[in-house]
Design a protein around this motif. Structure first.
Motif, PDB file in Angstrom:
ATOM      1  N   PRO A 159       0.672  -1.175   0.164  1.00 33.56           N
ATOM      2  CA  PRO A 159       0.040   0.001   0.069  1.00 33.56           C
ATOM      3  C   PRO A 159       0.923   1.223   0.021  1.00 33.56           C
ATOM      4  O   PRO A 159       2.180   1.308   0.175  1.00 33.56           O
ATOM      5  N   MET A 160       0.332   2.424  -0.362  1.00 33.37           N
ATOM      6  CA  MET A 160       0.829   3.684  -0.160  1.00 33.37           C
ATOM      7  C   MET A 160       2.212   3.836  -0.995  1.00 33.37           C
ATOM      8  O   MET A 160       3.199   4.490  -0.573  1.00 33.37           O
ATOM      9  N   GLY A 161       1.892   3.289  -2.187  1.00 32.17           N
ATOM     10  CA  GLY A 161       3.006   3.220  -3.216  1.00 32.17           C
ATOM     11  C   GLY A 161       2.631   4.508  -4.248  1.00 32.17           C
ATOM     12  O   GLY A 161       1.601   4.774  -4.546  1.00 32.17           O
ATOM     13  N   ILE A 162       3.730   4.970  -4.637  1.00 29.25           N
ATOM     14  CA  ILE A 162       3.724   5.813  -5.789  1.00 29.25           C
ATOM     15  C   ILE A 162       4.828   5.579  -6.748  1.00 29.25           C
ATOM     16  O   ILE A 162       5.905   5.075  -6.870  1.00 29.25           O
ATOM     17  N   THR A 163       4.333   5.265  -8.210  1.00 29.68           N
ATOM     18  CA  THR A 163       5.206   4.515  -9.281  1.00 29.68           C
ATOM     19  C   THR A 163       5.041   5.279 -10.578  1.00 29.68           C
ATOM     20  O   THR A 163       3.869   5.363 -11.141  1.00 29.68           O
ATOM     21  N   TYR A 164       6.206   5.760 -10.942  1.00 30.35           N
ATOM     22  CA  TYR A 164       6.213   6.483 -12.370  1.00 30.35           C
ATOM     23  C   TYR A 164       6.793   5.334 -13.214  1.00 30.35           C
ATOM     24  O   TYR A 164       7.939   5.016 -13.255  1.00 30.35           O
ATOM     25  N   LEU A 165       5.875   5.302 -14.206  1.00 32.25           N
ATOM     26  CA  LEU A 165       6.238   4.184 -15.355  1.00 32.25           C
ATOM     27  C   LEU A 165       6.027   4.795 -16.683  1.00 32.25           C
ATOM     28  O   LEU A 165       4.922   4.641 -17.407  1.00 32.25           O
ATOM     29  N   PRO A 166       7.138   5.341 -17.418  1.00 28.76           N
ATOM     30  CA  PRO A 166       7.238   5.922 -18.585  1.00 28.76           C
ATOM     31  C   PRO A 166       7.063   4.868 -19.774  1.00 28.76           C
ATOM     32  O   PRO A 166       7.263   3.458 -19.498  1.00 28.76           O
ATOM     33  N   LEU A 167       6.407   5.150 -20.835  1.00 28.30           N
ATOM     34  CA  LEU A 167       6.392   4.150 -21.845  1.00 28.30           C
ATOM     35  C   LEU A 167       7.515   3.445 -22.317  1.00 28.30           C
ATOM     36  O   LEU A 167       7.484   2.154 -22.679  1.00 28.30           O
ATOM     37  N   SER A 168       8.474   4.049 -22.247  1.00 23.05           N
ATOM     38  CA  SER A 168       9.959   3.471 -22.543  1.00 23.05           C
ATOM     39  C   SER A 168      10.327   2.352 -21.563  1.00 23.05           C
ATOM     40  O   SER A 168      11.285   1.762 -22.017  1.00 23.05           O
TER      41      SER A 168
END
Length: 413
Positions: A159-168
Motif C-alpha cells: 500500500p501507499m506506493g507511488i510509481t512512475y512508469l514511462p512508456l519507454s
C-alpha cells in the motif's frame, strides 16, 4: 505528452471501517458476510489480515481458520460510497479531468497542471497525503502517459506506493509479468493464451496482431495494443457519451429474504438515479442483473417512459425481480442499470399523463441529491433501507402488483 495519474484506494472497504473506527487500526479486519455462516465470503481484507494469507473471495470459515482473531464486519455500502465521493472531490482540487473507474479508483489527467502543483511525482505525493490526512485512507498512485499504463503502475507498489512508469520502460517492467496481470485478461483468456505458449505480457505483445484478432475477434486488437502499452483514450470527466449507468453489489452471503433484496435494489436504484441526474441524462430501459449462488448470471430488462426518477428505476427493477425469480431464490450479486439514454429536455417525450407526478418527484429527487452532496450520501435515507417495518405497515407487500414505491417512499434526516 500527457501526464495521467491512476489513484487506487488500498483495501478500500476495510480501510473505510478502520477510518471510521480508530479501535480497528492495526487489527486484521475482514469485510464479509456473517462469520457464523460457512458460505459467506471475504469481500475485502485489511493488510493486517492479508499477512495471514487471507484473500478476497475466500470463504469465511477458511479466513477464520487462518486468523482466529480477525474482526468480521458486514459491509456498509453507504459509508463506502461517501468516502468514495470525498476521494473524488479531493482529486478534482488538482484537475478538472477526473474519471471515476470504480468506487475505489479513478484517473486524473494533470497535463497542464504542473505549474500550479509541481511535477507529476510531486502532484501524486500531494494527492496521496491529502487523502490520508483528510480521509485517513491509504492509496497507491500510478503515473504514466496513458490511462492503461498508469493503472498498471498503480498495482506495482501497495500500500501507499507511488510509481512512475514511462512508456519507454514497459518492456523492462511490464513484459516480464504473467499474462493474467494485464488488464482485461480474465481466467478464460488466460487459459487460452497459455495453452498456446503465451505466458507473459511480453509474449502477448510479440504475438502477431492478425493471430490475436483471429483468436478473439475485435477484442484481439485491444489485447495486442494493451500488451504494447498503447491506449489513446482520454480521461472523461463527464458521461457525455455514456451508453448506460449502472451499479452492482456483491452480497456477503446468499440472500433469499425478499425484504433484504428489496432494500438492496433500492440502494442500487438510488445510486444509479443520482449519477444519471448528475450528468443530465434520462433513461428508458431498466436492466436487472442477478447472479445466483453458483455465480450464474441472469439478466432481465424492461422499457418504460423516459425517466430520471429513482422511484421509477426501483419500481421497475423490483417488478422484474418479482416476476422472474421464485421465492427462496438464492442471490449472491445484484445489479441495476439504465440504458437507452438521452439528454434531458432535448430528445425525450414525457408521457402527458405523468407530467404532474413526474415534475413533483423530480423536484424531490433533486432536493435529496443536493442534501447528499452537501452533507453526505447517508444523511438522508428512505424508510425501506432503514427497516422493513414502515413499509410492512403501510403497503400490502403480499401482493407486489399493488405496491407502488412512489407512494410508500419515506425519508429520514
Amino acid at each position: 505528452m500527457r501526464n495521467i495519474l491512476h489513484v487506487d484506494m488500498n483495501a478500500f472497504y476495510a480501510s473505510c471501517e478502520q477510518a471510521k473506527n480508530k479501535n480497528l487500526k492495526g487489527k486484521p479486519v475482514l469485510v464479509a458476510g456473517d462469520p457464523c455462516k460457512r458460505h459467506g465470503i471475504v469481500l475485502t481484507a485489511s493488510y493486517e489480515a492479508r499477512k495471514f494469507g487471507i484473500k478476497t473471495g475466500m470463504p469465511n470459515w477458511q479466513a477464520k481458520a487462518l486468523c482466529p482473531d480477525a474482526v468480521f464486519l458486514k459491509p456498509d455500502f453507504d459509508c463506502y460510497t461517501q468516502f468514495s465521493i470525498n476521494m473524488i472531490n479531493i482529486l478534482k482540487e488538482f484537475s478538472p479531468l477526473v474519471e471515476q473507474f470504480s468506487i475505489d479508483e479513478a484517473w486524473v489527467d494533470i497535463t497542464g497542471c504542473e505549474k500550479l502543483f509541481g511535477n507529476p511525482l510531486e502532484i501524486a505525493d500531494k494527492i496521496q497525503k491529502k487523502i490520508k490526512n483528510n480521509l485517513d485512507l491509504p492509496c497507491s498512485i500510478g503515473i504514466s502517459e496513458n490511462k492503461l499504463v498508469a493503472k498498471m503502475a498503480s498495482e506495482l507498489k501497495k500500500p501507499m506506493g507511488i510509481t512512475y512508469l514511462p512508456l519507454s520502460d514497459i518492456k523492462d517492467v511490464l513484459w516480464p509479468l504473467d499474462v493474467h496481470e494485464l488488464i482485461w485478461i480474465g481466467s478464460a483468456r488466460e487459459r487460452k493464451l497459455k495453452s498456446l505458449g503465451i505466458y507473459t505480457i511480453g509474449n502477448l505483445a510479440n504475438t502477431p496482431l492478425s493471430f490475436l484478432i483471429e483468436l478473439f475477434g475485435k477484442c484481439g486488437r485491444d489485447i495486442y495494443y494493451f500488451a504494447n502499452g498503447i491506449d489513446l483514450s482520454p480521461v472523461r470527466p463527464y458521461a457525455t457519451d455514456a451508453k448506460s449507468f449502472g451499479n452492482t453489489i456483491t452480497l456477503p452471503d446468499d440472500y433469499t429474504d425478499t425484504e433484504d433484496i428489496k432494500r438492496a435494489l433500492l440502494c442500487l436504484s438510488e445510486m444509479v438515479g443520482n449519477r444519471m441526474r448528475k450528468h443530465n441524462f434520462m433513461g428508458k430501459t431498466i436492466n436487472l442483473i442477478v447472479k445466483d449462488s453458483n455465480f450464474k448470471t441472469i439478466t432481465r430488462s424492461c422499457s418504460i417512459n423516459y425517466t430520471v426518477l429513482t422511484e421509477d428505476i426501483f419500481e421497475t427493477s423490483l417488478r422484474l425481480f418479482m416476476e422472474n425469480y421464485p421465492s427462496g431464490f438464492k442471490i449472491r450479486m445484484l445489479g441495476v442499470s439504465i440504458s437507452n439514454l438521452v439528454k434531458i429536455d432535448k430528445e425525450a417525450q414525457i408521457c402527458f399523463f405523468q407530467d404532474l407526478r413526474y415534475e413533483k418527484l423530480k423536484k424531490l429527487n433533486t432536493v435529496v441529491d443536493k442534501i447528499r452532496e452537501k452533507y453526505g450520501f447517508d444523511i438522508i435515507s428512505r424508510g425501506l433501507t432503514l427497516t422493513g417495518e414502515i413499509i410492512k405497515k403501510t403497503s400490502p407487500l403480499s401482493s407486489m402488483k399493488n405496491f407502488d414505491p412512489r407512494v410508500h417512499s419515506y425519508f429520514k434526516i
